[in-house]
Design a protein around this motif. Structure first.
Motif, PDB file in Angstrom:
ATOM      1  N   LEU A 100       0.856  -1.183   0.000  1.00 36.71           N
ATOM      2  CA  LEU A 100       0.000   0.000   0.000  1.00 36.71           C
ATOM      3  C   LEU A 100       0.892   1.234   0.000  1.00 36.71           C
ATOM      4  CD1 LEU A 100      -2.480  -1.494   2.551  1.00 36.71           C
ATOM      5  CD2 LEU A 100      -3.080  -0.845   0.208  1.00 36.71           C
ATOM      6  N   ALA A 101       1.055   1.844  -1.186  1.00 37.11           N
ATOM      7  CA  ALA A 101       2.028   2.916  -1.364  1.00 37.11           C
ATOM      8  C   ALA A 101       1.427   4.167  -1.992  1.00 37.11           C
ATOM      9  CB  ALA A 101       3.179   2.413  -2.237  1.00 37.11           C
ATOM     10  N   ALA A 102       0.095   4.303  -1.933  1.00 37.15           N
ATOM     11  CA  ALA A 102      -0.551   5.424  -2.625  1.00 37.15           C
ATOM     12  C   ALA A 102      -0.795   6.637  -1.736  1.00 37.15           C
ATOM     13  CB  ALA A 102      -1.886   4.956  -3.219  1.00 37.15           C
ATOM     14  N   GLY A 103      -0.414   6.560  -0.461  1.00 42.00           N
ATOM     15  CA  GLY A 103      -0.748   7.643   0.469  1.00 42.00           C
ATOM     16  C   GLY A 103      -0.133   8.978   0.101  1.00 42.00           C
ATOM     17  N   LEU A 104      -0.766  10.049   0.559  1.00 37.71           N
ATOM     18  CA  LEU A 104      -0.313  11.402   0.253  1.00 37.71           C
ATOM     19  C   LEU A 104       0.898  11.811   1.079  1.00 37.71           C
ATOM     20  CD1 LEU A 104      -3.800  13.162   0.088  1.00 37.71           C
ATOM     21  CD2 LEU A 104      -2.381  12.413  -1.834  1.00 37.71           C
ATOM     22  N   GLY A 105       1.119  11.164   2.229  1.00 37.85           N
ATOM     23  CA  GLY A 105       2.254  11.538   3.072  1.00 37.85           C
ATOM     24  C   GLY A 105       2.126  12.922   3.663  1.00 37.85           C
ATOM     25  N   THR A 106       0.901  13.316   4.021  1.00 36.13           N
ATOM     26  CA  THR A 106       0.654  14.682   4.503  1.00 36.13           C
ATOM     27  C   THR A 106       1.478  15.014   5.738  1.00 36.13           C
ATOM     28  OG1 THR A 106      -1.600  14.532   3.629  1.00 36.13           O
ATOM     29  CG2 THR A 106      -1.149  16.284   5.233  1.00 36.13           C
ATOM     30  N   ARG A 107       1.626  14.063   6.656  1.00 32.94           N
ATOM     31  CA  ARG A 107       2.368  14.338   7.895  1.00 32.94           C
ATOM     32  C   ARG A 107       3.863  14.525   7.646  1.00 32.94           C
ATOM     33  NH1 ARG A 107       1.503   9.563  11.741  1.00 32.94           N
ATOM     34  NH2 ARG A 107       1.768   8.432   9.770  1.00 32.94           N
TER      35      ARG A 107
ATOM     36  N   VAL B  17      13.502  -1.430  -0.140  1.00 30.76           N
ATOM     37  CA  VAL B  17      13.748  -2.324   0.989  1.00 30.76           C
ATOM     38  C   VAL B  17      12.567  -3.277   1.166  1.00 30.76           C
ATOM     39  CG1 VAL B  17      14.204  -2.470   3.469  1.00 30.76           C
ATOM     40  CG2 VAL B  17      15.192  -0.604   2.122  1.00 30.76           C
ATOM     41  N   VAL B  18      11.351  -2.743   1.122  1.00 28.08           N
ATOM     42  CA  VAL B  18      10.158  -3.564   1.299  1.00 28.08           C
ATOM     43  C   VAL B  18      10.074  -4.633   0.220  1.00 28.08           C
ATOM     44  CG1 VAL B  18       7.633  -3.540   1.298  1.00 28.08           C
ATOM     45  CG2 VAL B  18       8.891  -1.752   2.510  1.00 28.08           C
ATOM     46  N   LEU B  19      10.318  -4.251  -1.033  1.00 27.50           N
ATOM     47  CA  LEU B  19      10.245  -5.226  -2.120  1.00 27.50           C
ATOM     48  C   LEU B  19      11.338  -6.286  -1.998  1.00 27.50           C
ATOM     49  CD1 LEU B  19       9.372  -2.881  -5.120  1.00 27.50           C
ATOM     50  CD2 LEU B  19       7.851  -4.471  -3.925  1.00 27.50           C
ATOM     51  N   ALA B  20      12.523  -5.888  -1.539  1.00 35.00           N
ATOM     52  CA  ALA B  20      13.591  -6.873  -1.320  1.00 35.00           C
ATOM     53  C   ALA B  20      13.198  -7.865  -0.229  1.00 35.00           C
ATOM     54  CB  ALA B  20      14.890  -6.157  -0.957  1.00 35.00           C
TER      55      ALA B  20
ATOM     56  N   GLY C 124      -6.673 -16.552  -4.177  1.00 32.45           N
ATOM     57  CA  GLY C 124      -5.895 -16.899  -2.993  1.00 32.45           C
ATOM     58  C   GLY C 124      -5.636 -15.735  -2.066  1.00 32.45           C
ATOM     59  N   PRO C 125      -5.191 -16.042  -0.833  1.00 35.22           N
ATOM     60  CA  PRO C 125      -4.845 -14.989   0.124  1.00 35.22           C
ATOM     61  C   PRO C 125      -3.540 -14.312  -0.290  1.00 35.22           C
ATOM     62  CG  PRO C 125      -4.251 -17.114   1.016  1.00 35.22           C
ATOM     63  CD  PRO C 125      -4.972 -17.386  -0.285  1.00 35.22           C
ATOM     64  N   PHE C 126      -3.301 -13.132   0.278  1.00 37.76           N
ATOM     65  CA  PHE C 126      -2.064 -12.417  -0.039  1.00 37.76           C
ATOM     66  C   PHE C 126      -1.606 -11.608   1.159  1.00 37.76           C
ATOM     67  CE2 PHE C 126      -5.684  -9.873  -1.445  1.00 37.76           C
ATOM     68  CZ  PHE C 126      -5.417  -8.595  -0.951  1.00 37.76           C
ATOM     69  N   LEU C 127      -0.291 -11.457   1.259  1.00 35.33           N
ATOM     70  CA  LEU C 127       0.295 -10.550   2.234  1.00 35.33           C
ATOM     71  C   LEU C 127      -0.045  -9.122   1.846  1.00 35.33           C
ATOM     72  CD1 LEU C 127       3.927 -11.923   2.680  1.00 35.33           C
ATOM     73  CD2 LEU C 127       2.414 -11.338   4.584  1.00 35.33           C
ATOM     74  N   ALA C 128      -0.203  -8.249   2.839  1.00 36.01           N
ATOM     75  CA  ALA C 128      -0.347  -6.817   2.580  1.00 36.01           C
ATOM     76  C   ALA C 128       0.500  -6.068   3.592  1.00 36.01           C
ATOM     77  CB  ALA C 128      -1.805  -6.389   2.677  1.00 36.01           C
ATOM     78  N   ILE C 129       1.255  -5.081   3.113  1.00 32.65           N
ATOM     79  CA  ILE C 129       2.142  -4.324   3.985  1.00 32.65           C
ATOM     80  C   ILE C 129       2.078  -2.850   3.627  1.00 32.65           C
ATOM     81  CG2 ILE C 129       4.120  -4.805   2.467  1.00 32.65           C
ATOM     82  CD1 ILE C 129       5.875  -4.780   5.016  1.00 32.65           C
ATOM     83  N   ASN C 130       2.014  -2.004   4.637  1.00 30.10           N
ATOM     84  CA  ASN C 130       2.021  -0.565   4.418  1.00 30.10           C
ATOM     85  C   ASN C 130       3.420  -0.110   4.019  1.00 30.10           C
ATOM     86  OD1 ASN C 130      -0.628  -0.624   5.231  1.00 30.10           O
ATOM     87  ND2 ASN C 130      -0.269   0.319   7.223  1.00 30.10           N
ATOM     88  N   ALA C 131       3.503   0.854   3.117  1.00 31.10           N
ATOM     89  CA  ALA C 131       4.791   1.290   2.595  1.00 31.10           C
ATOM     90  C   ALA C 131       5.445   2.370   3.434  1.00 31.10           C
ATOM     91  CB  ALA C 131       4.634   1.789   1.163  1.00 31.10           C
TER      92      ALA C 131
END
Length: 329
Positions: free
Chosen positions: A28-35, A58-61, A120-127
């Motif tokens: 999940l990498a679509a956030g605006l990063g407002t903070r 790093v996350v993809l590795a 199928g199920p899948f892993l999900a990780i915040n970016a």
């Protein structure tokens, strides 16, 4: 809209076969990063450099090390930069990009990534987190009877998930009528890592933006099992604010995450990028990372400081940050 990325090229979804995958993942990498403003005015949050390496890299590795066959990443803010980064790297898995012209939120983004990954199920990780969790082990912990499995830990600044008997019973507030349970059991925090079952996607609206927490609550209200995996003894750091971004560097440079060392080259403090120039008499007080071609003037003192590639610090200039929110283990 989804696209596949592999070995530096983008291709339409219809041109590449899906194939069965033992491990699939969504980032999940679509956030605006407002903070994180003003940093994210020029750099999308998933590409923030951590020890001079883009966080998304790093996350993809890590997902590659976990044995992922297929990974999907969503984009929105400054998406062209993310797409260019993904094109430039040779990935050893099938990588799909799901661009959101209108940001879809935590739920809508997950729904769209799930559609890209299909069966199928899948892993999900915040970016915007960095952790040394064993993602393959997390994936194996998921059971078919659960709509999802949330990875939780004790992190007081974020604790707002109540669990009992291996399942989530409330998010944001103690469970109604909790009685002795509510008094004697403390909540835990969501790490930003989960395994999503196909049944979970039924609780996310089929169109438009959606909130993932609301979808979790609706699934629990319908009697679904929202499972949890409680972890401890690991490294975890949110990078969603400038203070936490600096804290991640301080902790990594201090050796707090030896398992992550494989993802960073030449880990020393200060970490000095290639081509950086240090003026005579410059001093470093710990927690310093200089990007490639950074220039530090004569007599400068730096502590708990990250300098991206290129900036020049004038003679006699110093920056010292005294405190920040602690990370969690």
């Amino acid at each position: 809209m989804g696209e596949r990325v592999r070995a530096g090229t983008l291709s339409p979804l219809s041109q590449l076969p899906i194939g069965d995958s033992p491990v699939k993942a969504a980032v999940l990498a679509a956030g605006l990063g407002t903070r994180l403003k003003p940093l994210t005015d020029v750099c999308p949050k998933p590409l923030l450099p951590v020890l001079n390496r883009p966080l998304l890299g790093v996350v993809l590795a890590q997902l590659e090390a976990a044995g992922c066959f297929q990974v999907a990443v969503n984009t929105h803010h400054l998406a062209d930069q993310v797409h260019d980064f993904l094109r430039a790297e040779p990935w050893n898995f099938l990588l799909s990009v799901s661009h959101e012209p209108e940001i879809l939120g935590t739920g809508g983004g997950l729904r769209q990534l799930g559609e890209v990954l299909r069966e199928g199920p899948f892993l999900a990780i915040n970016a915007d987190i960095l952790t040394d969790l064993d993602l393959a082990e997390v994936y194996r912990a998921h059971r078919p009877g659960a709509v999802s499995t949330l990875v939780l830990h004790d992190c007081p600044a974020y604790n707002n998930v109540w669990v009992t008997d291996g399942r989530v019973v409330s998010i944001g507030a103690p469970p109604p009528g909790g009685g002795a349970y509510a008094k004697n059991e403390k909540p835990l925090a969501y790490t930003g890592v989960q395994v999503v079952g196909r049944g979970m996607l039924r609780y996310i609206p089929a169109q438009g933006p959606a909130d993932l927490v609301q979808a979790w609550r609706e699934a629990m209200a319908a009697g679904e099992r929202l499972a949890c995996l409680t972890v401890s003894g690991h490294f975890w750091q949110d990078l969603g604010t400038p203070e936490n971004y600096l804290a991640a560097h301080r902790r990594l440079l201090a050796g707090a995450a030896p398992k992550l060392g494989r993802y960073f080259v030449g880990l020393t403090d200060p970490l000095i990028g290639p081509g950086a120039r240090i003026g005579a008499g410059a001093q470093f007080g710990g927690g310093v990372c200089l990007g490639a071609a950074a220039v530090v003037g004569e007599g400068v003192f730096l502590k708990n400081t990250v300098v991206w590639s290129g900036p020049s610090l004038p003679q006699g200039w110093s920056w010292k940050i005294a405190s920040w929110p602690p990370g969690c283990r």
